[in-house]
Design a protein around this motif. Structure first.
Motif, mmCIF file in Angstrom:
data_model
loop_
_atom_site.group_PDB
_atom_site.id
_atom_site.type_symbol
_atom_site.label_atom_id
_atom_site.label_comp_id
_atom_site.label_asym_id
_atom_site.label_seq_id
_atom_site.Cartn_x
_atom_site.Cartn_y
_atom_site.Cartn_z
ATOM 1 N N GLN A 1 0.817 -1.217 0.000
ATOM 2 C CA GLN A 1 0.000 0.000 0.000
ATOM 3 C C GLN A 1 0.854 1.272 0.000
ATOM 4 O OE1 GLN A 1 -3.304 -0.134 -0.400
ATOM 5 N NE2 GLN A 1 -3.337 -2.371 -0.309
ATOM 6 N N GLY A 2 2.117 1.133 -0.399
ATOM 7 C CA GLY A 2 3.016 2.277 -0.434
ATOM 8 C C GLY A 2 3.457 2.771 0.929
ATOM 9 N N LEU A 3 3.109 2.021 2.004
ATOM 10 C CA LEU A 3 3.333 2.514 3.360
ATOM 11 C C LEU A 3 4.041 1.529 4.286
ATOM 12 C CD1 LEU A 3 -0.187 4.116 3.963
ATOM 13 C CD2 LEU A 3 1.949 5.357 3.573
ATOM 14 N N VAL A 4 3.852 0.239 4.075
ATOM 15 C CA VAL A 4 4.279 -0.759 5.055
ATOM 16 C C VAL A 4 5.206 -1.769 4.389
ATOM 17 C CG1 VAL A 4 3.501 -2.542 6.662
ATOM 18 C CG2 VAL A 4 2.107 -0.491 6.319
ATOM 19 N N ASP A 5 6.300 -2.112 5.078
ATOM 20 C CA ASP A 5 7.266 -3.063 4.544
ATOM 21 C C ASP A 5 6.809 -4.490 4.863
ATOM 22 O OD1 ASP A 5 9.436 -4.469 3.619
ATOM 23 O OD2 ASP A 5 10.933 -3.158 4.545
ATOM 24 N N SER A 6 5.879 -4.983 4.066
ATOM 25 C CA SER A 6 5.330 -6.314 4.307
ATOM 26 C C SER A 6 6.387 -7.397 4.140
ATOM 27 C CB SER A 6 4.150 -6.583 3.375
ATOM 28 O OG SER A 6 4.520 -6.432 2.011
ATOM 29 N N ASN A 7 7.368 -7.171 3.255
ATOM 30 C CA ASN A 7 8.422 -8.170 3.074
ATOM 31 C C ASN A 7 9.253 -8.335 4.342
ATOM 32 O OD1 ASN A 7 7.454 -8.117 0.494
ATOM 33 N ND2 ASN A 7 9.329 -7.400 -0.473
ATOM 34 N N ALA A 8 9.631 -7.216 4.952
ATOM 35 C CA ALA A 8 10.417 -7.278 6.186
ATOM 36 C C ALA A 8 9.604 -7.908 7.316
ATOM 37 C CB ALA A 8 10.885 -5.882 6.588
ATOM 38 N N MET A 9 8.315 -7.619 7.347
ATOM 39 C CA MET A 9 7.471 -8.181 8.402
ATOM 40 C C MET A 9 7.323 -9.688 8.237
ATOM 41 S SD MET A 9 4.621 -5.147 8.753
ATOM 42 C CE MET A 9 3.940 -5.666 10.332
ATOM 43 N N PHE A 10 7.226 -10.169 6.983
ATOM 44 C CA PHE A 10 7.170 -11.608 6.770
ATOM 45 C C PHE A 10 8.502 -12.257 7.142
ATOM 46 C CE2 PHE A 10 7.375 -15.454 4.047
ATOM 47 C CZ PHE A 10 6.284 -16.122 4.580
ATOM 48 N N ASP A 11 9.602 -11.614 6.780
ATOM 49 C CA ASP A 11 10.919 -12.141 7.162
ATOM 50 C C ASP A 11 11.044 -12.252 8.679
ATOM 51 O OD1 ASP A 11 11.644 -12.294 4.507
ATOM 52 O OD2 ASP A 11 12.846 -10.455 4.523
ATOM 53 N N ALA A 12 10.501 -11.264 9.406
ATOM 54 C CA ALA A 12 10.543 -11.296 10.870
ATOM 55 C C ALA A 12 9.712 -12.461 11.405
ATOM 56 C CB ALA A 12 10.047 -9.975 11.444
ATOM 57 N N ALA A 13 8.566 -12.711 10.779
ATOM 58 C CA ALA A 13 7.731 -13.831 11.208
ATOM 59 C C ALA A 13 8.447 -15.161 10.987
ATOM 60 C CB ALA A 13 6.397 -13.806 10.463
ATOM 61 N N VAL A 14 9.115 -15.289 9.843
ATOM 62 C CA VAL A 14 9.854 -16.519 9.557
ATOM 63 C C VAL A 14 11.014 -16.682 10.536
ATOM 64 C CG1 VAL A 14 11.311 -17.680 7.857
ATOM 65 C CG2 VAL A 14 9.178 -16.603 7.143
ATOM 66 N N HIS A 15 11.704 -15.584 10.854
ATOM 67 C CA HIS A 15 12.793 -15.641 11.831
ATOM 68 C C HIS A 15 12.264 -16.121 13.183
ATOM 69 C CE1 HIS A 15 16.566 -14.528 13.781
ATOM 70 N NE2 HIS A 15 15.845 -13.944 14.727
ATOM 71 N N HIS A 16 11.115 -15.599 13.597
ATOM 72 C CA HIS A 16 10.511 -16.007 14.866
ATOM 73 C C HIS A 16 10.117 -17.489 14.808
ATOM 74 C CE1 HIS A 16 8.498 -14.440 18.615
ATOM 75 N NE2 HIS A 16 7.978 -15.644 18.535
ATOM 76 N N LEU A 17 9.538 -17.890 13.700
ATOM 77 C CA LEU A 17 9.145 -19.293 13.514
ATOM 78 C C LEU A 17 10.357 -20.208 13.613
ATOM 79 C CD1 LEU A 17 6.880 -20.473 10.565
ATOM 80 C CD2 LEU A 17 8.927 -21.715 11.183
ATOM 81 N N ASN A 18 11.460 -19.808 12.983
ATOM 82 C CA ASN A 18 12.661 -20.652 12.978
ATOM 83 C C ASN A 18 13.308 -20.769 14.356
ATOM 84 O OD1 ASN A 18 12.536 -21.307 10.256
ATOM 85 N ND2 ASN A 18 13.843 -19.602 9.616
ATOM 86 N N ALA A 19 12.948 -19.870 15.273
ATOM 87 C CA ALA A 19 13.515 -19.916 16.624
ATOM 88 C C ALA A 19 12.664 -20.737 17.588
ATOM 89 C CB ALA A 19 13.671 -18.494 17.163
ATOM 90 N N LEU A 20 11.502 -21.235 17.143
ATOM 91 C CA LEU A 20 10.631 -21.995 18.034
ATOM 92 C C LEU A 20 11.302 -23.297 18.462
ATOM 93 C CD1 LEU A 20 7.145 -21.606 16.263
ATOM 94 C CD2 LEU A 20 7.932 -20.432 18.335
ATOM 95 N N ASP A 21 11.093 -23.662 19.712
ATOM 96 C CA ASP A 21 11.646 -24.894 20.270
ATOM 97 C C ASP A 21 10.568 -25.573 21.107
ATOM 98 O OD1 ASP A 21 13.274 -26.938 21.113
ATOM 99 O OD2 ASP A 21 14.355 -25.718 22.590
ATOM 100 N N PRO A 22 10.073 -26.729 20.660
ATOM 101 C CA PRO A 22 10.489 -27.489 19.485
ATOM 102 C C PRO A 22 10.041 -26.830 18.186
ATOM 103 C CG PRO A 22 8.585 -28.526 20.511
ATOM 104 C CD PRO A 22 9.020 -27.422 21.437
ATOM 105 N N ALA A 23 10.725 -27.163 17.135
ATOM 106 C CA ALA A 23 10.418 -26.593 15.831
ATOM 107 C C ALA A 23 9.143 -27.216 15.274
ATOM 108 C CB ALA A 23 11.574 -26.848 14.866
ATOM 109 N N PRO A 24 8.369 -26.460 14.519
ATOM 110 C CA PRO A 24 7.191 -27.049 13.862
ATOM 111 C C PRO A 24 7.599 -28.151 12.882
ATOM 112 C CG PRO A 24 7.117 -24.646 13.791
ATOM 113 C CD PRO A 24 8.492 -25.025 14.262
ATOM 114 N N ASP A 25 6.666 -29.038 12.635
ATOM 115 C CA ASP A 25 6.884 -30.097 11.648
ATOM 116 C C ASP A 25 6.482 -29.657 10.246
ATOM 117 O OD1 ASP A 25 7.547 -32.396 13.544
ATOM 118 O OD2 ASP A 25 5.610 -31.721 14.326
ATOM 119 N N LEU A 26 5.602 -28.664 10.195
ATOM 120 C CA LEU A 26 5.018 -28.258 8.919
ATOM 121 C C LEU A 26 4.623 -26.794 9.028
ATOM 122 C CD1 LEU A 26 3.790 -29.215 6.118
ATOM 123 C CD2 LEU A 26 1.666 -29.631 7.387
ATOM 124 N N VAL A 27 4.676 -26.072 7.904
ATOM 125 C CA VAL A 27 4.230 -24.683 7.843
ATOM 126 C C VAL A 27 3.175 -24.574 6.756
ATOM 127 C CG1 VAL A 27 4.912 -22.287 7.397
ATOM 128 C CG2 VAL A 27 6.454 -23.817 8.657
#
Length: 265
Positions: A19-45
């Protein structure tokens, strides 16, 4: 079995804002980073639609780059902002996706839960439709393994959230979909996106949940004449935990760094 459930990342071409205002790519990258730090790790996304914002090849190229950081198998379903043909081309290596027609899929080799994706999108429209053909496909797949616990993914939820601006674009023919689900009690969850908020409701004998967007949240304005709006609220995703004998529990996982851990509970 742990399943991370993300939705509505609205990925844009590199360097362009949602929308010309929000860095959705960076926000998704942050979500993936958070997901990758989960312990135990998910089996599926799983990701329940609106992978990209305008359905362009440049966006899907960026999406593939972002998704490459996820360590687990990933199941993708299109939303109303996706382009079905471009989606199919971009993710041609996702062997569970069909080569023609709606992007329905059935996956049963990732753990004890079976995952069904129901593509209710209508090309060129923002609302969805659980057509007779889609409902027949779902009924046939559910009849194949009636005793196996199953999750059903779709983008637009087949009910009203109370937010008028988004309810105009929900999934039509909810009654037809409900009839199919009511006849198949093995469905543990109906997993949706689209509303950019967490929402939970009973539906046709099962539980419907929507995952929040990893980018902006649609404003929780429940007045019928409320003006549409969005906020940059803390993004989040869902984590579905299945344990034999205990069933399925769904957790909301905020994305970010927060004070703690604190020495009490």
């Amino acid at each position: 079995m742990l399943i991370a459930h993300l939705s509505d990342p609205h990925i844009r071409p590199r360097g362009e804002l949602y929308q010309g205002l929000v860095d959705s790519n960076a926000m998704f990258d942050a979500a993936v980073h958070h997901l990758n730090a989960l312990d135990p790790a998910p089996d599926l996304v799983i990701v329940t639609g609106d992978i990209v914002d305008r359905g362009t090849a440049a966006e899907y190229e960026q999406a593939r780059t972002a998704l490459r950081s996820i360590r687990q198998p990933v199941l993708l379903l299109p939303g109303n902002h996706d382009d079905r043909d471009a989606f199919r081309t971009a993710f041609a290596d996702h062997s569970y996706l069909p080569s023609t027609g709606p992007l329905h899929f059935a996956v049963g080799d990732k753990g004890p839960l079976r995952i069904l994706g129901l593509d209710v999108t209508i090309p060129g429209e923002h609302h969805g439709d659980a057509t007779k053909e889609a409902c027949a496909w779902l009924a046939a797949r559910l009849s194949e393994e009636p005793e196996r616990p199953t999750l059903v993914m779709l983008h637009q939820p087949p009910l009203e959230s109370g937010i008028a601006c988004i309810d105009a674009y929900n999934c039509r023919n909810g009654k037809g979909l409900a009839a199919v689900l009511a006849a198949h009690p093995q469905v543990e969850r109906l997993l949706c996106g689209h509303v950019h908020r967490f929402m939970l409701a009973r539906f046709a004998g099962t539980v419907l949940v929507t995952a929040p967007s990893t980018t902006t949240a649609i404003a929780l304005r429940l007045a019928p004449d409320a003006a549409p709006a969005s906020y940059v609220e803390p993004p989040a995703f869902l984590l579905h935990r299945w344990q034999e004998g205990a069933g399925l529990v769904t957790h909301l996982v905020p994305v970010g760094n927060f004070p703690g851990p604190l020495p009490f509970f």
